[in-house]
Design a protein around this motif. Structure first.
Motif, PDB file in Angstrom:
ATOM      1  N   GLU A 137       0.832  -1.202   0.000  1.00  0.00           N
ATOM      2  CA  GLU A 137       0.000   0.000   0.000  1.00  0.00           C
ATOM      3  C   GLU A 137       0.872   1.260   0.000  1.00  0.00           C
ATOM      4  N   VAL A 141       1.355   4.174  -3.153  1.00  0.00           N
ATOM      5  CA  VAL A 141       1.239   5.624  -2.983  1.00  0.00           C
ATOM      6  C   VAL A 141       2.482   6.321  -3.522  1.00  0.00           C
ATOM      7  N   THR A 144       2.819   6.847  -7.266  1.00  0.00           N
ATOM      8  CA  THR A 144       2.011   7.858  -7.936  1.00  0.00           C
ATOM      9  C   THR A 144       2.792   9.150  -8.176  1.00  0.00           C
ATOM     10  N   LEU A 183       3.629  13.678   0.236  1.00  0.00           N
ATOM     11  CA  LEU A 183       2.748  12.817  -0.551  1.00  0.00           C
ATOM     12  C   LEU A 183       2.260  11.645   0.297  1.00  0.00           C
ATOM     13  N   ARG A 185       2.117  11.406   3.585  1.00  0.00           N
ATOM     14  CA  ARG A 185       1.271  11.847   4.698  1.00  0.00           C
ATOM     15  C   ARG A 185      -0.118  12.275   4.234  1.00  0.00           C
ATOM     16  N   SER A 186      -0.234  12.662   2.972  1.00  0.00           N
ATOM     17  CA  SER A 186      -1.540  13.076   2.468  1.00  0.00           C
ATOM     18  C   SER A 186      -2.479  11.892   2.259  1.00  0.00           C
ATOM     19  N   ARG A 187      -1.922  10.669   2.189  1.00  0.00           N
ATOM     20  CA  ARG A 187      -2.748   9.504   1.878  1.00  0.00           C
ATOM     21  C   ARG A 187      -2.570   8.343   2.845  1.00  0.00           C
ATOM     22  N   LEU A 188      -1.618   8.477   3.774  1.00  0.00           N
ATOM     23  CA  LEU A 188      -1.335   7.380   4.698  1.00  0.00           C
ATOM     24  C   LEU A 188      -1.258   7.910   6.130  1.00  0.00           C
TER      25      LEU A 188
END
Length: 320
Positions: A137, A141, A144, A183, A185-188
């Motif tokens: 996971e 991320v 991307t 990046l 921290r914005s999704r995880l």
């Protein structure tokens, strides 16, 4: 998929034949189609059964990830002279009283068309400081980012008792570590953000062209950035020395972020224990998450400045 695409350009057809050695090499086969960037496992061969099960050995719905189990005539009897491993990997078939299943350790899910999509290895799912983490996971991320060609994330323990998430990247140009952290921290959640970053020209590969995770190099943690701001007084200097001892890094600056340098909650506990011993102040641990630099912490400890949501700074009573 990159290998499959290269083969498709050179062959009349390409077939993906899936199966572990424990099920006599091949258990499923399907033709690889151009444009399908997720190579399917497809359905079982004759006299073979494939099941996608959860941790309770119950079937999972279409689209839900689970572990792939294989049954049928192709199963081996077990591992030679390894009864415990045999018992762990070869199980009674819950759907057939006379059958057995082999648990592959492969994480898959059913597609709507009935084929199986490979999602990764379950042994890439790790437990770090009480949290269960899916390394794939994190890798997805990071991939991307427009400059990242491929990402591999590992848990390393180069210092006994100090486990860290390390991200290995193939990227051109080399991305800024701060940008990658933002990046992530914005999704995880914070505990899934890598604390060390290594950019390589190419990943080491096994003979089967898989990333050789065991051969990935140890990240360099000899020092902080050359642009780090030096301590301005004796108090900041003493605090910086404590940080360097806890993090195992030299030349830490007063504006460097504790977590960006590889710090985590367990190291934070050790940091505050040393600060308590040195400065005789008892700080609540949450302070570090809101003031994660030497400069900010020094101001709090030396001046007693605190937001109203923080616990009061109380000098400790020292015996003798």
């Amino acid at each position: 998929w990159d290998l499959a695409a290269a083969l498709l350009a050179r062959c009349g057809s390409v077939w993906n034949m899936y199966g572990p050695t424990e099920t006599t090499i091949w258990s499923a086969v399907c033709q690889v189609q151009a444009g399908d960037e997720r190579v399917a496992i497809s359905g079982p061969i004759a006299d073979t059964q494939l099941y996608v099960l959860d941790e309770h050995l119950q079937s999972v719905p279409i689209g839900v990830p689970g572990e792939l189990f294989i049954g049928g005539a192709g199963l081996a009897r077990g591992y030679l002279n390894r009864p415990e491993l045999t018992a762990d990997r070869f199980l009674s078939d819950p759907f057939d009283a006379d059958g057995r299943l082999y648990r592959t350790g492969d994480r898959v899910r059913y597609r709507v068309d009935g084929s199986l999509e490979f999602l990764g290895r379950l042994d890439h799912q790790v437990k770090l400081r009480g949290y269960r983490i899916e390394l794939g996971e994190i890798e997805a991320v990071l991939a991307t980012h427009p400059g990242v060609q491929q990402a591999v994330v590992l848990v390393r323990e180069d210092v006994p008792g100090d486990q860290r998430l390390v991200a290995y990247l193939m990227a051109d140009p080399e991305p800024d570590a701060g940008e990658l952290r933002r990046l992530a921290r914005s999704r995880l959640p914070e505990y899934m953000v890598p604390t060390a970053w290594v950019t390589l020209d190419a990943f080491p590969l096994t003979p089967n062209r898989k990333v050789d995770r065991q051969a990935l190099p140890k990240p360099q943690t000899d020092g902080a950035a050359e642009t780090s701001v030096k301590p301005r007084d004796e108090f900041e200097l003493q605090l910086t020395k404590i940080w360097e001892k806890v993090l195992g890094i030299k030349n830490i600056g007063i504006k460097d972020n504790f977590f960006d340098l590889g710090g985590h909650s367990l190291l934070a506990v050790r940091l505050f224990a040393l600060m308590r011993k040195r400065f005789r102040y008892d700080l609540p641990l949450m302070v570090l998450f809101q003031a994660p630099t030497v400069e900010e912490l020094a101001k709090i400890v030396s001046e007693g400045i605190r937001p109203t949501s923080w616990t009061s700074l109380v000098p400790m009573q020292v015996q003798g």
